[in-house]
Design an enzyme around this catalytic site. Structure first.
Site, PDB file in Angstrom:
ATOM      1  N   ASP A  32       0.827  -1.223   0.000  1.00 52.20           N
ATOM      2  CA  ASP A  32       0.000   0.000   0.000  1.00 52.20           C
ATOM      3  C   ASP A  32       0.856   1.266   0.000  1.00 52.20           C
ATOM      4  OD1 ASP A  32       0.977   0.209   2.572  1.00 52.20           O
ATOM      5  OD2 ASP A  32      -0.974   0.459   3.530  1.00 52.20           O
ATOM      6  N   ALA A  81       3.745  -5.097   6.691  1.00 54.76           N
ATOM      7  CA  ALA A  81       3.471  -5.013   8.125  1.00 54.76           C
ATOM      8  C   ALA A  81       3.505  -3.565   8.572  1.00 54.76           C
ATOM      9  CB  ALA A  81       4.520  -5.794   8.925  1.00 54.76           C
ATOM     10  N   TYR A 150       3.635  -4.631  18.962  1.00 56.57           N
ATOM     11  CA  TYR A 150       4.199  -5.081  17.681  1.00 56.57           C
ATOM     12  C   TYR A 150       4.689  -6.526  17.803  1.00 56.57           C
ATOM     13  CZ  TYR A 150       7.829  -5.613  14.074  1.00 56.57           C
ATOM     14  OH  TYR A 150       8.618  -6.085  13.046  1.00 56.57           O
ATOM     15  N   LYS A 154       3.106  -9.597  15.616  1.00 58.18           N
ATOM     16  CA  LYS A 154       3.950 -10.382  14.702  1.00 58.18           C
ATOM     17  C   LYS A 154       3.992 -11.850  15.133  1.00 58.18           C
ATOM     18  CE  LYS A 154       6.218  -9.125  11.707  1.00 58.18           C
ATOM     19  NZ  LYS A 154       5.949  -8.962  10.247  1.00 58.18           N
TER      20      LYS A 154
END
Ligand SMILES: NC(=O)c1ccc[n+]([C@@H]2O[C@H](COP(=O)([O-])OP(=O)(O)OC[C@H]3O[C@@H](n4cnc5c(N)ncnc54)[C@H](O)[C@@H]3O)[C@@H](O)[C@H]2O)c1
Length: 319
Positions: A32, A81, A150, A154
């Site tokens: 993106d 991510a 985070y 993950k």
């Protein structure tokens, strides 16, 4: 061979795309462009005989699964991510959206393509949480206890892939990456201390060290990291987490001293309070990567800093 690289316009992803294209893979990038850029893919686009399709899309959208399955990839490299610990502490929900929902979309796409092999960019720097110094370098069977949102999102990505695998819907390897550094890392990001220090030095600014600088990290060069991704795609060790690191610890103070030795630029750092969610020490045991992938890091930190400095100092001087 056909591959999808999510996050292929980013720092690590664009180096991976270049290598895949050079090896003759037909590649679709899904990105993106939130932290990546099309400029990162210019070198890959210019390679002779290149087949490179770029889909500008949010990995959380339902169409992302279709976009992956439509390409019929043998391998899906999942690197898209929300990549920042600090951003995850400020907005855990958005972090979860990209890193958890996004990974579920990717898993669905890989399963929909008839079971593509997934190589997932996990985070070895945050997966294990705070580890006692005597347990370093940390092996993959150490209990994962992330201390940042985070790290948690993950890790949850690995859990999703594992459940898809248990249901017989895909196969995967999760590469638990140490602190990756190298050319093209964005110094405007909050991670990537090598790029951030070099950028500050190029601009004549004092590097900022959070905490006392005695915290240690395992720095692995991006070129070596890409070799681990390719080895995982070739050997396809299924259902494994594999550390991608050097097994060597370097303090942030030592890193700055080494940068000064390599570049000849010396600057007194400014010390600031430590940031939430960041670990004191981390270093990854690289033995499984050697056994299962035939991989080990080959670039010394000094060599890697030299290669990185050559690009960042040049760019900084041009501003
Ligand atoms: N750099 C490191 O030291 C390191 C360490 C451990 C793990 N990782 C992981 O490696 C991967 C790549 O990291 P990087 O350092 O190259 O970061 P990066 O920010 O350069 O790359 C991430 C890429 O994902 C894209 N992206 C972000 N959100 C997206 C979304 N919602 N939809 C589609 N694309 C999206 C970005 O535009 C970017 O191109 C990430 O998964 C990161 O968690 C990196």
């Amino acid at each position: 061979m056909r591959a999808v690289v999510t996050g292929g316009a980013g720092f690590i992803g664009s180096h991976l795309v270049e290598e895949l294209v050079a090896l003759g893979w037909q590649v679709r990038v899904l990105d993106d462009l939130s932290t990546g850029s099309l400029a990162n893919l210019e070198a890959a686009k210019r390679m002779p005989g290149v087949v490179l399709d770029i889909a500008v899309m949010d990995v959380c959208e339902a169409q992302a699964s279709e976009c992956i399955a439509d390409w019929s990839p043998a391998v899906v490299f999942h690197l898209a991510a929300q990549p920042s610990v600090v951003a995850s502490e400020k907005d855990p929900a958005r972090d979860a959206e990209v890193n958890v929902v996004g990974t579920a979309r990717v898993a669905e796409g890989a399963a929909g393509a008839g079971g593509s092999f997934v190589v997932y960019a996990a985070s070895g720097g945050t997966l294990y949480g705070e580890v006692d110094e005597e347990d370093l370098p940390v092996p993959e069977d150490f209990p994962p206890r992330p201390i940042s949102f985070y790290g948690l999102s993950k890790k949850t990505g690995i859990d999703y892939l594992e459940l898809y695998r248990a249901k017989g819907r895909l196969r995967y390897t999760a590469l638990a990456l140490a602190n990756v550094y190298g050319p093209r890392q964005d110094p405007a990001g909050e991670a990537g201390v090598v790029a951030i220090f070099l950028d500050r030095l190029a601009k004549g600014l004092a590097p900022v060290i959070y905490g006392d600088g005695e915290q240690t990290r395992d720095f692995v060069f991006v070129g070596d990291t890409v070799e681990a991704f390719i080895a995982a795609a070739e050997r396809q060790p299924d259902g494994l987490v594999i550390n991608v690191g050097t097994g060597e610890r370097t303090s942030v103070n030592r890193l700055l001293a080494l940068i000064a030795e390599v570049t000849g630029i010396r600057a007194e750092p400014d010390y600031a309070p430590p940031r939430g969610g960041e670990l004191r020490h981390i270093c990854l045991d690289p033995n499984r990567a050697l056994v299962r992938l035939g991989w080990r890091a080959r670039t010394s930190l000094a060599e890697g800093i030299r290669a990185t400095a050559a690009t960042i100092l040049q760019a900084g001087a041009g501003e």
